[in-house]
Each structure stands twice: as C-alpha cells, then as structure tokens.
Write an enzyme that holds these catalytic residues in place. Structure first.
Site, PDB file in Angstrom:
ATOM      1  N   ASP A  72      23.984  64.040  32.220  1.00  0.00           N
ATOM      2  CA  ASP A  72      22.653  63.359  32.733  1.00  0.00           C
ATOM      3  C   ASP A  72      22.065  63.117  31.978  1.00  0.00           C
ATOM      4  O   ASP A  72      20.586  62.840  31.361  1.00  0.00           O
ATOM      5  CB  ASP A  72      22.353  63.143  34.115  1.00  0.00           C
ATOM      6  N   LYS A  80      31.630  53.044  37.267  1.00  0.00           N
ATOM      7  CA  LYS A  80      30.243  53.552  38.273  1.00  0.00           C
ATOM      8  C   LYS A  80      29.843  52.641  38.895  1.00  0.00           C
ATOM      9  O   LYS A  80      28.987  50.884  38.434  1.00  0.00           O
ATOM     10  CB  LYS A  80      29.193  53.646  36.684  1.00  0.00           C
ATOM     11  N   HIS A 133      25.396  63.700  39.522  1.00  0.00           N
ATOM     12  CA  HIS A 133      23.953  64.162  39.598  1.00  0.00           C
ATOM     13  C   HIS A 133      23.826  64.572  40.937  1.00  0.00           C
ATOM     14  O   HIS A 133      22.716  64.519  41.056  1.00  0.00           O
ATOM     15  CB  HIS A 133      23.320  63.763  38.992  1.00  0.00           C
ATOM     16  N   HIS A 176      28.477  63.969  32.649  1.00  0.00           N
ATOM     17  CA  HIS A 176      27.936  62.471  32.678  1.00  0.00           C
ATOM     18  C   HIS A 176      26.680  62.380  31.341  1.00  0.00           C
ATOM     19  O   HIS A 176      25.023  63.578  31.481  1.00  0.00           O
ATOM     20  CB  HIS A 176      26.937  62.827  34.023  1.00  0.00           C
ATOM     21  N   HIS A 226      24.139  60.213  28.736  1.00  0.00           N
ATOM     22  CA  HIS A 226      23.410  58.524  28.582  1.00  0.00           C
ATOM     23  C   HIS A 226      22.566  58.704  26.736  1.00  0.00           C
ATOM     24  O   HIS A 226      22.545  59.795  26.397  1.00  0.00           O
ATOM     25  CB  HIS A 226      22.327  58.198  29.274  1.00  0.00           C
ATOM     26  N   HIS A 263      26.424  56.846  41.839  1.00  0.00           N
ATOM     27  CA  HIS A 263      24.871  56.970  41.494  1.00  0.00           C
ATOM     28  C   HIS A 263      24.610  57.220  43.480  1.00  0.00           C
ATOM     29  O   HIS A 263      24.286  56.284  43.848  1.00  0.00           O
ATOM     30  CB  HIS A 263      23.984  56.257  40.937  1.00  0.00           C
TER      31      HIS A 263
END
Ligand code: DOR
Ligand code: ZN
Length: 344
Positions: free
Chosen positions: A248, A100, A175, A15, A17, A137
């Site tokens: 994350d 996602k 997460h 995970h 970004h 999420h």
C-alpha cells in the site's frame, strides 16, 4: 540461509499506488528495484474504470520504467455504482487481473466509489463466474462510526454478507489493520486472503500520536492499538498462505502530508522488503518472509512464482530523510531511522 544473508525468490507487491505523470516517473523505479510484479491501484483522478483506461495506464507505467528495470504491472479496475458485468468481462479479456471496491468516501480518490454494495451485486456475480478477484478497501464510511472501528464494522455489515452471497468469489481483504480482520480471514474459506502493509506490522497508533502527530505514519485504514498490530504480526509470520505482502505504498508530496489537513498514505516503496525483513526478524520469524513476500500472493492469483532472487544482508542502514518526487520532495516511511536488513 545463514544469520548474515538471506536470499529470497523475488517478491511481488500485491497492493501498490504509483500515481501518474511526473509522480509515477519518480516512484516506479523504487518498486522495480525489488518487486517482480505489482498490483496497481486504480484510484487515479479520474479513476481507472474500464479496460481502455487500464490499457493506457499500463502503457504509461511501462514507459515510465527506468532503462533496464523490469516490473510487470498487473492492472485493476475501479468499481463504481455504474460498473456493469460487460465492463468486467471486457476487462478480463484485456488482462485486467482484478477489480477494487472502494466504498465511496473511504479514502483518497474514492468519491466515485461504490455507495451501496447492492449496486454492484450483478458485477460480483460476473466476477465470481470468471474467477476475477475482488480487492476490498474494508471500511464503512458512515460519519457516526468511529474511525478506529470502521474496519470491524465493515466486516460485520458488508463483508460477511458478500462472502455468504458469493461463496466462490475470490476476495483480497486489502491492508488489514485489526485482529477482527485476521480472525475473519482465518475463519473464511480458501477464497479469502489478505494483504498486510509494513506500517501496520511495524507501527501502532502510539507511533502516530504520542509526542506529537506524525503525519508520515497516517494512512487509511488508520493505525490501530498495539493488540491489533500483534495480531497482524502473528498472521504475517504464521506461514499461513492467506496472508501476503501488499505495501500500500501511497506516495504524497511532503507538503500535502505536513498540512492542516494532511492526506492519507505511507510511502514505503524504496525499502519495502527491508521493512518487512525488519518486522519478521523482530518477531523471530525471518524464515517465514519468503512465503509471505514471494509465494503466497502468486499462489492466490494463480500466477507462477518469480524465478530470479534477491539477497538481503543483516547490516544497519539509515532510511533517507527524503527523496525527490515530481516537482518536490517526499518523506519515506521511517525516514531517518535505522533498519537492520539491507538489500544487496
Ligand atoms: O492511506 C491510504 N492512501 N489509503 C488508501 O486507501 C489510499 C491511499 C492513497 O491512494 O493515497
Ligand atoms: Zn491502497
């Protein structure tokens, strides 16, 4: 392993970004230094909603990698109310590995997310059929739900139903932040797994709020009470393969975090594996790090383990106070604090 060095199969970040443009160029090398593969989050602006965009984004990431560094980006589609089963099958053929679910309004760049889970039921059907994992999420967004309860309410109102309606759908509950989520994952079938971030293992909401607001610990889902942190530590260090590494790491410039309306995201990419080593060692479970970091995620995604290794030594170092980032600076998680394990 002796008590001074620890050699692990190379980890993967399930995970991550990395943004785009200049921001991408400034952060991608940090992950490439330690991770073999990374699941790349699609919440760009505009988001990555089809295979053409996913391919273009993959190319951008590969060309942003510093010379001689290697990292395999694994691409993910961003689900919207208008995603179709055809978009999913096309993405699957283009090596997009997952899709996602961002509930609309839940977090950074989620305005185009899904407004009602029923809107993507045909898409979930298609994903179940082809074996494409759904990444979640897990927070409801209704304004009357307290921000500290949003994950637990999501389990009760949305995720339980999805799991029941799509028993063969692979789901990564991303997460996770609560003992409710830990229990849910333990009790669910082998199709359900979860990622856990370093900040949710090392911090609880006191670290964010006692003695002044610490904006660099603010992320979503937000840090919870210590009892939830302990449940996450127990799960991560249990050796149960349903729980694996997903940082994350979510870079935002310093001025965007230190603001009257600071944005959510913790930047942990430069020292991700050292942060996890810290958490596992503090729990007396450093021997469980390799499964969590380097094996269980690949097993869930039915990918081979990495074959190269990396080595950590037990030696104190201080996390830098800042890194350069796009045209400004960024403050990493635990800036200025001492960590006990150093990546060789
Ligand atoms: O803290 C977060 N930051 N949580 C998310 O879900 C998104 C992320 C981001 O993109 O900045
Ligand atoms: Zn994220």
């Amino acid at each position: 392993m002796n008590n001074k060095t620890l050699t692990l199969l190379k980890p993967d970040d399930w995970h991550l970004h990395v943004r785009s443009g200049e921001a991408l160029k400034s952060v991608i090398g940090a992950s490439a230094r330690q991770m073999g593969r990374a699941i790349i989050m699609p919440n760009l602006n505009p988001p990555v909603t089809n295979s053409m965009q996913a391919n273009a984004y993959r190319d951008e990431i590969l060309s942003a990698l510093p010379a001689k560094s290697e990292l395999t980006p694994l691409m993910v589609l961003y689900l919207t109310d208008t995603t179709t089963p055809e978009i999913i099958t096309q993405a699957h053929s283009a090596d997009v590995v997952a899709a996602k679910l961002y509930p609309a309004g839940a977090t950074t760049n989620s305005t185009r997310g899904v407004t009602d889970i029923q809107n993507i039921y045909t898409v979930l059907e298609a994903m179940q059929k082809i074996g494409m994992p759904l990444l979640v999420h897990g927070e409801v967004t209704r304004s009357e739900v307290d921000i500290f309860d949003r994950e637990a309410v999501f389990i009760d109102e949305v995720l339980s139903q999805v799991v029941q309606d799509f028993p063969e759908l692979k789901i990564v509950f991303e997460h996770i932040t609560t003992k409710n989520a830990v229990e849910f994952v333990y009790e669910s079938s082998k199709q359900i797994a979860a990622t856990i971030t370093p900040q949710h293992l090392l911090n609880n909401r006191n670290d964010m709020l006692v003695g002044g607001i610490k904006p660099h610990t603010y992320c979503l889902p937000v840090l919870k009470r210590a009892e939830h942190q302990y449940a996450l530590i127990e799960a991560a260090t249990s050796g149960n393969a349903k729980f694996f590494l997903g940082t994350d790491s979510a870079p935002h410039a310093k001025h965007d975090k230190e603001s009257a309306c600071g944005c959510a995201g913790v930047f942990s990419a430069p020292h991700a594996i050292e942060l996890y080593a810290q958490a596992f060692d503090q729990a007396g479970a450093i021997d469980k790090l390799e499964g969590f970091a380097s094996k269980f995620g690949a097993d869930f995604y039915t990918l081979p383990h990495n074959t190269s290794t990396l080595t950590l030594i037990k030696q104190d170092w201080v996390v830098p106070k800042r890194y350069e980032f796009a045209n400004g600076i960024i403050v990493p998680f635990m800036a200025g604090q001492t960590l006990n394990w150093t990546l060789v």
